[in-house]
Enzyme design. Structure first.
Site, short mmCIF file in Angstrom:
data_model
loop_
_atom_site.label_atom_id
_atom_site.label_comp_id
_atom_site.label_asym_id
_atom_site.label_seq_id
_atom_site.Cartn_x
_atom_site.Cartn_y
_atom_site.Cartn_z
N GLU A 1 13.31 -64.74 -50.76
CA GLU A 1 12.19 -64.65 -50.09
C GLU A 1 11.04 -64.96 -50.90
OE1 GLU A 1 11.90 -64.38 -46.88
OE2 GLU A 1 13.75 -63.16 -46.32
N CYS B 1 2.13 -63.16 -49.51
CA CYS B 1 2.78 -64.33 -49.49
C CYS B 1 2.75 -65.17 -48.62
CB CYS B 1 4.39 -63.88 -49.71
SG CYS B 1 4.87 -63.09 -47.96
#
Ligand code: NAD
Length: 452
Positions: free
Chosen positions: A211, A245
């Site tokens: 991720e 993010c």
């Protein structure tokens, strides 16, 4: 024979425990999910305070860290249906066999988390690991040290280390763990470390979930509701002081709407954080001096049209909008991961698409436009881990939308059943009957040419 290190012994203990089969029991998994939920509830304040101490987060933003609770509730509700073997139709060549798909746990898994959402990005994957029946080792980020400490305390006190354990530490600890044979590595962090991790995983062909991050573009077309657009961009960019993010990294704005959008965004900043965001209770701080200094470099080029103030003592950087930047400027060369929003403009949507497509595939792509044709163009002509139309960040907070990157923004998705899937192997099983036997497949083949 050399003696085992503490980490090697730990992994061996987890392997031995996994081999007992206890983690596969459905009741066991449910009990541990309830236990985890209770542990979080019992330490809610301590967790929130730790996140606040690490990131200077406002109360509400720190409270969002408790998101794994929703993951636990969802897993508890669906576990029994997820683990059920699925009967599938056999092909003619398999007749008269029956065929199933069985989800099976992988074994001992490692979960490594970053510092920006330090509790939820470690604990949400753990929910999937437990639900799928694995043993797990958790490695929090050493940078968010208060959260790392509280996670270690509460998990290690409430779970047997042979089942779930937290190993605190930095790069060296991470590398020591990565040097061992594991059954899955679930990593959330930057692409640079992602590459190191893939190399380590190659040694034992350990499957990985990555991720990662990157620069997530936000396209703003002229056909929008201006006020909502401005608010949603400013919220998505400046929550957690831009250390998210999937924060919109930069804007690609239709030149015809640019000046109106800038004015509306300035008003949004003012209405969210007041005249002086430094004294706003609703604005977070930069995690540490290293990142504070890194972000200072980005403020040196372009024209700052809002913000630009900073205080190294408190690691404060005000919500900043920068105009007149180019792809060659440092701020456009790497993921910003801070409260700085650069603006690029375009005259033709095709040009904006070309700019995005000439760069690594982003984790998130945002488009603000009410025009369905333009929405469809972005859907069909670009690629990204997630696509969010007319809002920001909300695509993350879902158990029914798998979340993950593509290309350089990562591999493998999580959230809800997707996390269960990451930590399961879907084993194909065929069962043949002894009642009779079809000899067609056996040699000699003479006379069976019709099968071709
Ligand atoms: P990072 O990659 O520096 O660190 C992540 C973890 O890896 C930490 O636990 C750290 O201890 C460990 N690590 C660091 N260097 C290592 C090395 N050389 N070998 C082995 N392990 C090492 O990331 P970060 O700075 O903590 O987080 C920021 C990055 O994470 C950003 O790129 C952001 O976009 C990304 N991120 C992605 C998601 C997502 O869901 N895709 C979520 C949050 C953050």
């Amino acid at each position: 024979m050399t003696e085992k290190t503490a980490i090697q012994s730990l992994i061996q203990q987890q392997r031995d425990f996994f081999a007992t089969g206890q983690t596969q029991d459905i009741q066991f998994r449910l009990e541990k999910l309830y236990r985890l939920k209770q542990v979080i509830a019992d330490h809610e304040t301590a967790i929130i305070n730790a996140v606040k101490a690490d990131l200077g987060r406002p109360d509400l933003e720190a409270y969002f860290e408790l998101a794994p609770v929703a993951e636990i509730n969802y897993a508890i509700k669906h576990l029994k249906s997820w683990v059920k073997p699925q009967k599938v139709t056999p092909s003619l060549s398999q007749f008269p066999a029956s065929t199933w798909i069985y989800p099976q746990p992988l074994g001992v898994v490692l979960i490594i988390a970053p510092w920006n959402y330090p509790f939820q990005l470690l604990i949400s994957p753990l929910v999937g690991a437990i639900t799928a029946g694995n043993c797990a080792i958790l490695k929090p980020s050493e940078i968010s040290q208060n959260t790392s400490k509280i996670i270690s305390e509460i998990i290690n006190k409430n779970f047997n280390s042979e089942y779930i354990t937290v190993v605190e530490g930095g790069v060296e600890t991470s590398q020591e763990l990565l040097a061992e044979k594991l059954d899955h590595i679930f990593f959330t962090g930057g692409a640079k470390v992602g590459k190191i991790l893939l190399e380590s995983a190659a040694k034992y062909l350990t499957p990985v979930t990555l991720e990662l991050g990157g620069k997530s573009p936000c396209i703003v077309d002229e056909e929008i509701q201006l006020d909502y657009t401005a608010k949603r961009i400013i919220w998505g960019k400046f929550v957690n002081a831009g250390q998210t993010c999937i924060a919109p990294d930069y804007l690609l704005v239709d030149s015809r709407i640019k000046s109106e959008l800038i004015t509306a965004m300035q008003q949004s900043i003012q209405s969210f954080f007041g005249d002086n965001p430094a004294i706003s209770p609703d604005y977070a701080r930069i995690i540490n001096r290293f990142h504070f200094n890194r972000l200072q470099e980005f403020l040196k080029v372009g024209k700052i049209i809002t913000g630009g103030e900073s205080n190294s003592e408190t690691q404060y950087i005000s919500p900043t909008i920068i105009d007149q930047v180019s792809w060659d400027d440092p701020v456009m060369q790497e993921e910003i991961f801070g409260p700085i929003l650069p603006i690029l403009e375009y005259d033709d949507l095709g040009d904006a698409i070309a700019q995005i497509n000439s760069r690594p595939k982003p984790l998130a792509l945002y488009l603000f436009s009410q025009n369905k044709d333009k929405q469809n163009r972005i859907l069909q002509e670009t690629s990204s881990g997630t696509l969010c139309l007319n809002d920001t960040l909300l695509q993350f907070s879902s158990r029914t939308l798998p979340f993950g990157g593509v290309g350089q923004s990562g591999m493998g998705s999580s959230h809800g059943k997707a996390t269960f899937d990451r930590f399961s192997h879907y084993r194909s099983v065929l069962k043949q009957t002894f009642l009779f036997d079809l000899p067609l497949r056996y040699a000699p083949y003479k006379g069976k040419e019709w099968l071709m």
